[in-house]
Design a protein around this motif. Structure first.
Motif, PDB file in Angstrom:
ATOM      1  N   GLY A 214      -8.283  -3.313  -0.096  1.00 52.83           N
ATOM      2  CA  GLY A 214      -8.201  -1.937  -0.569  1.00 52.83           C
ATOM      3  C   GLY A 214      -7.250  -1.107   0.283  1.00 52.83           C
ATOM      4  N   MET A 215      -7.282  -1.334   1.607  1.00 53.88           N
ATOM      5  CA  MET A 215      -6.375  -0.608   2.487  1.00 53.88           C
ATOM      6  C   MET A 215      -4.923  -1.033   2.262  1.00 53.88           C
ATOM      7  SD  MET A 215      -8.274   1.569   3.935  1.00 53.88           S
ATOM      8  CE  MET A 215      -9.198   1.505   2.385  1.00 53.88           C
ATOM      9  N   ALA A 216      -4.704  -2.285   1.883  1.00 52.63           N
ATOM     10  CA  ALA A 216      -3.344  -2.731   1.550  1.00 52.63           C
ATOM     11  C   ALA A 216      -2.832  -1.974   0.327  1.00 52.63           C
ATOM     12  CB  ALA A 216      -3.339  -4.239   1.285  1.00 52.63           C
ATOM     13  N   ILE A 217      -3.711  -1.769  -0.640  1.00 52.41           N
ATOM     14  CA  ILE A 217      -3.340  -0.952  -1.810  1.00 52.41           C
ATOM     15  C   ILE A 217      -3.030   0.466  -1.370  1.00 52.41           C
ATOM     16  CG2 ILE A 217      -4.132  -0.024  -4.022  1.00 52.41           C
ATOM     17  CD1 ILE A 217      -5.932  -2.500  -4.273  1.00 52.41           C
ATOM     18  N   GLY A 218      -3.836   0.997  -0.440  1.00 52.89           N
ATOM     19  CA  GLY A 218      -3.602   2.339   0.072  1.00 52.89           C
ATOM     20  C   GLY A 218      -2.243   2.471   0.756  1.00 52.89           C
ATOM     21  N   VAL A 219      -1.844   1.451   1.486  1.00 51.04           N
ATOM     22  CA  VAL A 219      -0.533   1.464   2.150  1.00 51.04           C
ATOM     23  C   VAL A 219       0.587   1.499   1.116  1.00 51.04           C
ATOM     24  CG1 VAL A 219       1.065   0.119   3.564  1.00 51.04           C
ATOM     25  CG2 VAL A 219      -1.333   0.326   4.249  1.00 51.04           C
ATOM     26  N   VAL A 220       0.442   0.687   0.066  1.00 50.29           N
ATOM     27  CA  VAL A 220       1.465   0.663  -0.991  1.00 50.29           C
ATOM     28  C   VAL A 220       1.549   2.018  -1.678  1.00 50.29           C
ATOM     29  CG1 VAL A 220       2.099  -0.362  -3.216  1.00 50.29           C
ATOM     30  CG2 VAL A 220       1.278  -1.817  -1.363  1.00 50.29           C
ATOM     31  N   VAL A 221       0.413   2.635  -1.948  1.00 48.55           N
ATOM     32  CA  VAL A 221       0.395   3.965  -2.567  1.00 48.55           C
ATOM     33  C   VAL A 221       1.043   4.993  -1.640  1.00 48.55           C
ATOM     34  CG1 VAL A 221      -1.081   5.821  -3.427  1.00 48.55           C
ATOM     35  CG2 VAL A 221      -1.652   3.442  -3.936  1.00 48.55           C
ATOM     36  N   PHE A 222       0.757   4.876  -0.359  1.00 48.08           N
ATOM     37  CA  PHE A 222       1.335   5.778   0.648  1.00 48.08           C
ATOM     38  C   PHE A 222       2.863   5.684   0.641  1.00 48.08           C
ATOM     39  CE2 PHE A 222       2.841   6.536   4.995  1.00 48.08           C
ATOM     40  CZ  PHE A 222       2.274   7.760   5.286  1.00 48.08           C
ATOM     41  N   VAL A 223       3.378   4.468   0.677  1.00 49.45           N
ATOM     42  CA  VAL A 223       4.827   4.244   0.683  1.00 49.45           C
ATOM     43  C   VAL A 223       5.441   4.704  -0.637  1.00 49.45           C
ATOM     44  CG1 VAL A 223       6.649   2.494   0.777  1.00 49.45           C
ATOM     45  CG2 VAL A 223       4.688   2.354   2.333  1.00 49.45           C
ATOM     46  N   PHE A 224       4.758   4.390  -1.745  1.00 46.36           N
ATOM     47  CA  PHE A 224       5.254   4.788  -3.060  1.00 46.36           C
ATOM     48  C   PHE A 224       5.345   6.310  -3.180  1.00 46.36           C
ATOM     49  CE2 PHE A 224       4.129   6.278  -7.326  1.00 46.36           C
ATOM     50  CZ  PHE A 224       5.180   5.754  -8.064  1.00 46.36           C
ATOM     51  N   SER A 225       4.336   7.017  -2.664  1.00 47.83           N
ATOM     52  CA  SER A 225       4.317   8.483  -2.757  1.00 47.83           C
ATOM     53  C   SER A 225       5.499   9.093  -2.017  1.00 47.83           C
ATOM     54  CB  SER A 225       3.003   9.030  -2.190  1.00 47.83           C
ATOM     55  OG  SER A 225       1.892   8.535  -2.914  1.00 47.83           O
TER      56      SER A 225
END
Length: 297
Positions: A268-279
């Motif tokens: 889940g945190m890996a998904i959060g990192v991707v969302v962070f970078v995408f944003s």
């Protein structure tokens, strides 16, 4: 102690609390998200296994993640365009024309923004109710008086549009007020000169108003796109929980399920990192695309 040193100490004392709080509640948690994404961990046990970038390799092969990615992009587009367009339209009308009840309309448009997202979800849950909702009842009026049975939150083809309508309704008033504040700073003499040259209201809006408030539009556009990622999660979580069959699953709802429902906290945190970078990447792209020379008057 000289005057310059006293000034520096005073500034440091004023800024230090904000820096400390920002570090404790933003910087350190963000670093921890990156760190935990490198582990296989359920989130509630003391056992953590370092797996490196395995979570990311799994993520980029996850079809469900790509589905949530597509839904998020679709929502950003479908929500941003009508919200900004309608906010500009209403701001232009309320700023340029004087009529009875003008302040009333300003308040009415702004009310949805001060409501909790939970209250907004409750309102639209009642509106979309298939048996007792006002929307099906109104449609039924045009169909011989029998209420329609459209599943606004249960039909995969229309459910995402139901979420979009709720979020647009919630956001218009806030951005309308911001644009009205910007439009108030445009000199009336510019409109008078354009009127003498034969320009109509539409031409003045696109040739005078928009260019002169473009900096504000750029700022709000970036802010709104990022906030949509967060607000879409909250509304989806309450109204549909990502359903039906993943039709409204977005970035953060999928991350939440993986981290807290499936006990895959590291994933889940890996998904959060991707969302962070995408944003951040999306914000940079929007700023680059909308960049233009500022106009002065």
């Amino acid at each position: 102690m000289n005057h310059k040193l006293k000034k520096h100490l005073y500034i440091t004392a004023c800024v230090a609390p904000a820096i400390i709080l920002f570090t404790l509640f933003m910087i350190i948690p963000t670093i921890n998200v990156f760190r935990i994404s490198l582990y296989k961990w359920g989130g509630f046990s003391n056992t953590k296994t370092f797996v490196g970038f395995d979570n990311y390799r799994t993520l980029f092969k996850d079809i469900n993640f790509y589905g949530s990615f597509q839904n998020s992009i679709l929502m950003i587009v479908l929500i941003t365009i009508p919200t900004i367009a309608l906010a500009l339209l209403f701001a232009g009308i309320l700023s340029r024309y004087k009529f009875r009840g003008q302040n009333f309309f300003r308040i009415v448009f702004y009310i949805p923004n001060i409501l909790s997202i939970v209250v907004i979800a409750a309102i639209f849950s009642a509106i979309y109710d298939p048996s007792m909702g006002i929307l099906n009842s109104l449609i039924g009026v045009f169909k011989g008086g029998k209420a329609a049975q459209i599943l606004w939150l249960g039909d995969q083809k229309i459910v995402i549009f139901s979420i979009v309508i709720a979020l647009v309704w919630q956001a218009i008033g806030y951005y309308m007020v911001m644009y009205m504040a910007s439009m108030a700073g445009v000199p009336e003499s510019l409109y008078e000169s354009a009127g003498l040259d034969g320009a109509n209201e539409i031409t003045m809006f696109f040739q005078i108003t928009l260019p002169l408030i473009w900096t504000n539009i750029r700022t709000t556009l970036t802010f709104f796109i990022i906030s949509t990622i967060n607000l879409s999660f909250l509304l989806v979580k309450i109204l549909t929980n990502g359903g039906p069959d993943g039709a409204t699953e977005v970035f953060l709802s999928y991350m939440y399920k993986q981290a807290y429902t499936n006990s895959s906290y590291g994933y889940g945190m890996a998904i959060g990192v991707v969302v962070f970078v995408f944003s951040f990447a999306l914000a940079a792209i929007v700023n680059l695309v909308t960049k233009r020379e500022p106009l002065e008057f």
